[in-house]
Design an enzyme around this catalytic site. Structure first.
Site, short mmCIF file in Angstrom:
data_model
loop_
_atom_site.label_atom_id
_atom_site.label_comp_id
_atom_site.label_asym_id
_atom_site.label_seq_id
_atom_site.Cartn_x
_atom_site.Cartn_y
_atom_site.Cartn_z
N ARG A 106 -3.02 8.05 4.81
CA ARG A 106 -2.95 7.39 3.18
C ARG A 106 -2.98 8.28 2.26
O ARG A 106 -4.11 9.01 2.20
CB ARG A 106 -2.80 6.23 3.57
CG ARG A 106 -2.97 4.89 4.46
CD ARG A 106 -3.41 4.00 3.87
NE ARG A 106 -3.23 2.32 5.52
CZ ARG A 106 -3.95 2.41 6.85
NH1 ARG A 106 -4.78 3.31 6.49
NH2 ARG A 106 -3.42 1.50 7.29
N LYS A 127 -8.10 1.10 5.04
CA LYS A 127 -8.28 -0.04 5.07
C LYS A 127 -9.31 -1.12 5.67
O LYS A 127 -9.42 -0.88 7.29
CB LYS A 127 -6.82 -1.87 5.03
CG LYS A 127 -5.82 -1.03 4.62
CD LYS A 127 -4.92 -1.53 4.31
CE LYS A 127 -3.88 -0.46 3.55
NZ LYS A 127 -2.28 -1.44 3.50
N HIS A 151 3.94 8.43 1.33
CA HIS A 151 3.91 7.27 2.22
C HIS A 151 5.20 7.63 3.62
O HIS A 151 5.77 7.80 4.60
CB HIS A 151 4.07 5.57 1.75
CG HIS A 151 3.72 5.00 2.46
ND1 HIS A 151 1.90 4.79 2.82
CD2 HIS A 151 3.81 4.66 3.63
CE1 HIS A 151 2.27 3.30 3.39
NE2 HIS A 151 3.02 3.27 3.78
N ARG A 201 3.77 9.67 5.84
CA ARG A 201 3.57 8.80 6.90
C ARG A 201 4.04 8.14 8.04
O ARG A 201 3.42 8.14 9.29
CB ARG A 201 2.74 7.57 6.44
CG ARG A 201 1.80 7.13 7.24
CD ARG A 201 1.11 5.85 6.24
NE ARG A 201 0.47 4.50 7.40
CZ ARG A 201 -0.80 4.86 7.85
NH1 ARG A 201 -1.71 5.80 7.78
NH2 ARG A 201 -1.00 3.36 8.27
N HIS A 242 -3.39 0.97 12.12
CA HIS A 242 -2.72 -0.43 12.04
C HIS A 242 -3.42 -1.45 12.62
O HIS A 242 -4.09 -0.97 13.75
CB HIS A 242 -1.19 -0.19 12.87
CG HIS A 242 -0.67 0.37 12.11
ND1 HIS A 242 0.45 1.38 12.11
CD2 HIS A 242 -0.61 0.71 10.11
CE1 HIS A 242 1.20 1.45 10.79
NE2 HIS A 242 0.48 1.45 10.33
N TYR A 287 8.40 1.76 13.98
CA TYR A 287 8.68 2.93 13.95
C TYR A 287 9.77 3.29 15.34
O TYR A 287 10.90 4.04 15.59
CB TYR A 287 7.86 3.77 13.68
CG TYR A 287 7.05 3.58 12.94
CD1 TYR A 287 7.19 4.42 11.70
CD2 TYR A 287 5.65 3.31 13.28
CE1 TYR A 287 6.49 3.93 10.22
CE2 TYR A 287 4.50 2.74 11.46
CZ TYR A 287 5.59 3.84 10.36
OH TYR A 287 5.39 3.61 8.90
#
Length: 296
Positions: free
Chosen positions: A145, A169, A238, A241, A264, A273
């Site tokens: 990110r 995150k 993004h 990404r 994730h 994806y």
């Protein structure tokens, strides 16, 4: 904003390590909810399931996307769950409310030819050119990110493996490998790094003044690259990404590995994806199967 709501936001900040952006979203959701309560002459503690359904209808009447409505309801459900830990007389009116289904969309990504054109545009000469190439190499080569990119410090790099350590995150740390092209770009950039560093810090990427580059600065760099690249438009961190994940899956990487690289929590987030990669599978199928070639 009352004290229990402030305590809830504080908990999200110090215990769950929510980002400023996420905290602002939660704060705004609560402010909007409070305005609804005041307008409807309702009390926070006596708010019931039927009131929750009315609030759901109210949100939809604003023309909000289902993803936005889902997030707002999730905020309130979490808030009441927190409040219940502080007061056993509180009931969560949102616990039975069905989450609105999220819209399904395919992530936008660059084709390999477009990525090649972007790299050809960047002049790998001088500090700015080398830095811009490192930005492009890391975003596309690791799928990190932009918030993770700008926080990379020199100590986070391992040019022997090679790879980079990032803090994602929820304050979760992960290590992402990168290829020789990325390593060579970083090594060339670092050769010019010490002379221009006039502010004491150990961040990898800096602006022309030697200060750590910002997320806004990265977006400016990418937009500048696109302006000079024929046939390529609409770039943002993004999207690179998305491109990283799509190209990895297209070349045979398994979903779990890509999930780990992207950081994730849920496999379903990475799974979107595969829909994009199925386009590549169909292309191969149409070119290879005798009975499918007529479908072109």
């Amino acid at each position: 904003m009352n004290k229990i709501q402030e305590s809830f936001l504080y908990m999200l900040k110090v215990e769950r390590f929510f980002s400023k952006h996420t905290l602002k979203s939660y704060h705004d959701d609560l402010v909007q909810f409070n305005a609804f309560l005041e307008h409807e002459h309702l009390k926070l503690k006596s708010f019931e399931y039927k009131d929750a359904r009315n609030y759901l209808s109210f949100l939809y009447s604003k023309g909000l996307k289902r993803t936005t409505v889902s997030r707002k309801i999730s905020t309130l459900r979490s808030f009441y769950e927190f409040w219940m830990t502080q007061d056993d007389t509180v009931v969560n009116p949102f616990v039975q409310l069905v989450h609105p289904k999220k819209e399904q969309y395919l992530p936008h990504f660059f084709y390999e030819e477009e990525m090649s054109a972007l790299f050809e545009t960047v002049e790998a000469d001088g500090h700015k050119g080398l830095r811009d190439r490192v930005i492009l190499e890391l975003l596309y080569g690791t799928g990190i990110r932009v918030s993770e990119l700008v926080n990379i410090k020199l100590e986070d790099l391992d040019l022997n493996s090679p790879g980079v350590k990032v803090l994602g995150k929820g304050n979760k740390e992960r290590f992402i490998p990168f290829g020789n092209m990325c390593r060579e770009s970083i090594e060339r950039y670092l050769e010019l790094f010490p002379p221009i560093q006039n502010v004491k810090h150990d961040y990898l990427l800096v602006n022309i003044n030697g200060r750590p580059i910002t997320e806004r600065g990265v977006r400016y760099v990418l937009n500048d690259i696109v302006k000079r690249t024929a046939g390529v438009t609409d770039i943002h961190p993004h999207k690179l990404r998305h491109t990283f994940a799509t190209h990895m899956l297209n070349e045979g990487a398994d979903l779990r590995t890509v999930q780990s690289l992207l950081g994730h929590v849920n496999l379903s987030t990475t799974g979107r994806y595969t829909h994009v990669s199925n386009q590549q599978l169909r292309k191969v199928y149409l070119n290879a199967h005798p009975r499918a070639k007529k479908e072109k």
